[in-house]
Design a protein around this motif. Structure first.
Motif, PDB file in Angstrom:
ATOM      1  N   ALA A 142      -5.777   6.170   2.457  1.00 36.97           N
ATOM      2  CA  ALA A 142      -5.061   5.328   3.424  1.00 36.97           C
ATOM      3  C   ALA A 142      -5.838   4.029   3.639  1.00 36.97           C
ATOM      4  CB  ALA A 142      -4.891   6.063   4.739  1.00 36.97           C
ATOM      5  N   PHE A 143      -5.177   2.911   3.354  1.00 35.33           N
ATOM      6  CA  PHE A 143      -5.748   1.588   3.663  1.00 35.33           C
ATOM      7  C   PHE A 143      -5.294   1.242   5.068  1.00 35.33           C
ATOM      8  CE2 PHE A 143      -6.432   1.535  -0.801  1.00 35.33           C
ATOM      9  CZ  PHE A 143      -7.495   0.662  -1.002  1.00 35.33           C
ATOM     10  N   MET A 144      -6.266   1.063   5.954  1.00 37.31           N
ATOM     11  CA  MET A 144      -6.001   0.852   7.364  1.00 37.31           C
ATOM     12  C   MET A 144      -6.361  -0.584   7.753  1.00 37.31           C
ATOM     13  SD  MET A 144      -5.140   4.024   8.059  1.00 37.31           S
ATOM     14  CE  MET A 144      -5.219   4.257   9.817  1.00 37.31           C
TER      15      MET A 144
ATOM     16  N   MET B   3      -1.064   1.011   3.786  1.00 34.57           N
ATOM     17  CA  MET B   3      -0.417   1.735   2.694  1.00 34.57           C
ATOM     18  C   MET B   3      -1.214   2.991   2.389  1.00 34.57           C
ATOM     19  SD  MET B   3      -1.350  -0.233  -0.902  1.00 34.57           S
ATOM     20  CE  MET B   3       0.083   0.457  -1.634  1.00 34.57           C
ATOM     21  N   THR B   4      -0.556   3.969   1.780  1.00 33.72           N
ATOM     22  CA  THR B   4      -1.231   5.186   1.350  1.00 33.72           C
ATOM     23  C   THR B   4      -0.995   5.397  -0.142  1.00 33.72           C
ATOM     24  OG1 THR B   4       0.656   6.564   1.938  1.00 33.72           O
ATOM     25  CG2 THR B   4      -1.061   6.329   3.596  1.00 33.72           C
ATOM     26  N   ILE B   5      -1.993   5.990  -0.773  1.00 34.62           N
ATOM     27  CA  ILE B   5      -1.922   6.278  -2.202  1.00 34.62           C
ATOM     28  C   ILE B   5      -2.248   7.768  -2.357  1.00 34.62           C
ATOM     29  CG2 ILE B   5      -2.874   5.757  -4.475  1.00 34.62           C
ATOM     30  CD1 ILE B   5      -3.899   3.087  -3.100  1.00 34.62           C
ATOM     31  N   PRO B   6      -1.288   8.564  -2.835  1.00 38.95           N
ATOM     32  CA  PRO B   6      -1.565   9.989  -2.993  1.00 38.95           C
ATOM     33  C   PRO B   6      -2.467  10.243  -4.207  1.00 38.95           C
ATOM     34  CG  PRO B   6       0.654   9.479  -3.725  1.00 38.95           C
ATOM     35  CD  PRO B   6       0.078   8.212  -3.168  1.00 38.95           C
ATOM     36  N   PHE B   7      -3.237  11.308  -4.122  1.00 37.23           N
ATOM     37  CA  PHE B   7      -4.033  11.720  -5.275  1.00 37.23           C
ATOM     38  C   PHE B   7      -4.043  13.238  -5.368  1.00 37.23           C
ATOM     39  CE2 PHE B   7      -7.078  11.420  -1.786  1.00 37.23           C
ATOM     40  CZ  PHE B   7      -7.828  12.581  -1.908  1.00 37.23           C
TER      41      PHE B   7
END
Length: 190
Positions: A110-112, A124-128
Motif C-alpha cells: 500500500a502506497f500511503m 494505491m495498492t499492489i497485490p502480491f
C-alpha cells in the motif's frame, strides 16, 4: 506614283515596327521581383535595451534553477521489497522492486500519501502472492487526479509510506518534494 508612295509608306511603317520590336526584345523587363533574403540574417537591435537584457537574464536564471536531474538511486529495503530513492520530485516515477518472495507470502503493498503529520490515505495498492510470482517490478507515479481526490501538488508533497500488508516487514518511507520534473502537469483539477 501612287503605288510608289503606298509601297514607301508600307516599307517605312514596317521598318519602324521592326526597330521597335528589336528595342523591346533587346531590353526585356523581367517579371521576377528580387527579394532580399532575410532568413539567414540575424536580427539584432541597433542599440541594446537594458530592460530587455535584464528580462533575458532573469529567464536564463530561472531555467538554470529549474534544470532537472534525478537524484542517485539509494535503494531502501524492507525484506524482499525495495524502492529506489528516499526523495522524489513531482513527476518522478517510484521504482518498486520485489525479489525473492517466499511461497507463503501473500498480501498488498500500500502506497500511503500524507493527509497531515499523523494521518495517511491509501494512494494505491499492489497485490502480491509468492506462490504465483516471487519476483516483479512496478512503477508508481503520484500525480494530480480528480478521481483520487488529489487536487493540487500540495496533496502530493510530503512524507509517504509504503506498507506491506499481510507481512511483518517494516514500512518504507520516502518524501515527495516541491521540485517538479519539466513537462509534468501541475495544474489543479478539483
Amino acid at each position: 506614283m501612287k503605288k510608289e508612295i503606298i509601297v514607301a509608306g508600307i516599307l517605312g511603317v514596317s521598318i519602324v515596327i521592326i526597330i521597335l520590336a528589336v528595342i523591346l526584345t533587346s531590353s526585356p523587363k523581367s517579371e521576377i521581383i528580387e527579394v532580399e533574403d532575410t532568413l539567414n540574417k540575424e536580427i539584432s537591435p541597433e542599440t541594446e535595451i537594458p530592460e530587455i537584457e535584464e528580462k533575458i537574464d532573469d529567464i536564463e536564471k530561472i531555467n538554470l534553477e529549474n534544470e532537472y536531474s534525478p537524484k542517485p538511486r539509494e535503494w531502501l529495503t524492507s525484506g524482499p521489497f525495495q524502492i529506489d530513492r528516499s526523495k522524489y520530485a513531482i513527476g518522478e516515477k517510484i521504482f518498486l522492486v520485489i525479489g525473492g518472495l517466499n511461497g507463503n507470502e501473500k498480501g498488498q503493498i500500500a502506497f500511503m500519501r500524507p493527509l497531515n503529520d499523523t494521518h495517511y490515505s491509501v494512494y494505491m495498492t499492489i497485490p502480491f502472492d509468492g506462490m504465483k510470482k516471487d519476483i516483479f517490478n512496478y512503477y508508481v507515479e503520484p500525480q494530480i487526479s480528480k478521481t483520487k481526490e488529489i487536487c493540487s501538488i500540495e496533496d502530493i508533497i510530503g512524507k509517504w509510506a509504503v506498507v506491506f500488508r499481510g507481512t511483518n516487514y517494516p514500512n518504507l518511507y520516502f518524501e515527495i518534494t516541491d521540485n517538479v520534473v519539466p513537462g509534468t502537469n501541475i495544474e489543479p483539477e478539483c
